[in-house]
Design a protein around this motif. Structure first.
Motif, short mmCIF file in Angstrom:
data_model
loop_
_atom_site.label_atom_id
_atom_site.label_comp_id
_atom_site.label_asym_id
_atom_site.label_seq_id
_atom_site.Cartn_x
_atom_site.Cartn_y
_atom_site.Cartn_z
N ALA A 19 18.32 20.90 -18.01
CA ALA A 19 18.16 21.19 -16.58
C ALA A 19 18.82 20.10 -15.74
O ALA A 19 19.44 20.38 -14.71
CB ALA A 19 16.69 21.31 -16.23
N GLY A 20 18.69 18.83 -16.17
CA GLY A 20 19.33 17.73 -15.45
C GLY A 20 20.84 17.88 -15.40
O GLY A 20 21.47 17.63 -14.37
N VAL A 21 21.44 18.31 -16.53
CA VAL A 21 22.89 18.54 -16.57
C VAL A 21 23.28 19.67 -15.61
O VAL A 21 24.28 19.59 -14.90
CB VAL A 21 23.33 18.87 -18.00
CG1 VAL A 21 24.80 19.32 -18.03
CG2 VAL A 21 23.15 17.65 -18.91
N LEU A 22 22.45 20.73 -15.58
CA LEU A 22 22.73 21.84 -14.66
C LEU A 22 22.63 21.40 -13.21
O LEU A 22 23.47 21.78 -12.37
CB LEU A 22 21.74 22.98 -14.92
CG LEU A 22 21.91 23.73 -16.24
CD1 LEU A 22 20.77 24.73 -16.43
CD2 LEU A 22 23.25 24.46 -16.27
N TYR A 23 21.64 20.56 -12.88
CA TYR A 23 21.52 20.04 -11.51
C TYR A 23 22.72 19.16 -11.18
O TYR A 23 23.22 19.17 -10.05
CB TYR A 23 20.23 19.24 -11.36
CG TYR A 23 18.98 20.09 -11.41
CD1 TYR A 23 18.92 21.33 -10.77
CD2 TYR A 23 17.85 19.65 -12.09
CE1 TYR A 23 17.78 22.10 -10.82
CE2 TYR A 23 16.69 20.42 -12.14
CZ TYR A 23 16.67 21.65 -11.51
OH TYR A 23 15.54 22.41 -11.56
#
Length: 208
Positions: free
Chosen positions: A186-190
């Motif tokens: 999720a952090g990479v997507l953000y």
């Protein structure tokens, strides 16, 4: 006589700006559970009571959002309170578990590093005039899995030794590692969303 669409728009604006709603009250109660958990776990060493507070506060993550949608009480404050409560639960649990050696510090650092990444994205977005990125379902899933893992890990610590403690530890750590992977995904997507928005802002500036 006012137009029906105007009345609908007015009602929708009222819902968005209202503060005292049922889902917001639920979120406030969840927030109160954070200091209560820390007090029970770190000061009173009442591990069973702390586990109950953690389990209730964590596994009710979906309740406020569900109630908001069901009662048509989605508000901007609620959209801010919900992830705030989740992050405070995660942060408080990580600190408390590391202090009591329920969780190794390496796992805590791995989770907190992702929060540092997200904090950097928020600062960049604010600099370019954007608000926080839309919450992704991967991030919501990761948060739910982590909040489910923590009370199970605490249960294994309360049980101490034996087959039940071993089973609880296996389940808890399985959920925790799964949650960690999803949390970083999720952090990479953000981060990708942030890069796209910044690139878009830069392109608009060049055209201007």
């Amino acid at each position: 006589m006012s137009h029906p669409s105007a009345r609908t728009g007015s009602a929708r604006a009222d819902v968005v700006t209202r503060v005292v709603t049922v889902p917001n009250i639920i979120s406030f109660v969840r927030l109160l559970g954070v200091p209560l958990f820390l007090y029970l776990f770190l000061v009173q060493r009442a591990d069973v009571a702390a586990m109950v507070v953690l389990a209730v506060g964590g596994t009710t993550d979906w309740v406020d959002g569900f109630v908001a949608r069901r009662m048509h009480q989605v508000s901007r404050l609620g959209e801010l309170l919900d992830p705030l409560a989740d992050r405070l639960y995660i942060l408080a649990t990580l600190v408390a578990f590391t202090a009591r050696e329920v969780m190794p510090w390496q796992f805590t650092v791995a989770l907190l590093s992702r929060e540092v990444l997200l904090g950097g994205c928020l600062l960049v977005l604010r600099r370019f005039g954007y608000g926080p990125p839309q919450v992704h379902y991967v991030g919501k899933t990761a948060t739910f899995v982590l909040l489910a893992a923590f009370p199970v890990l605490l249960l294994s610590a309360v049980l101490g030794f034996g087959p039940a403690a071993t089973a609880a530890a296996a389940i808890g750590w399985g959920l925790a590692w799964w949650g960690l992977v999803l949390y970083w995904l999720a952090g990479v997507l953000y981060g990708w969303q942030t890069a796209v928005l910044v690139r878009s802002a830069g392109a608009r500036t060049e055209r201007a």
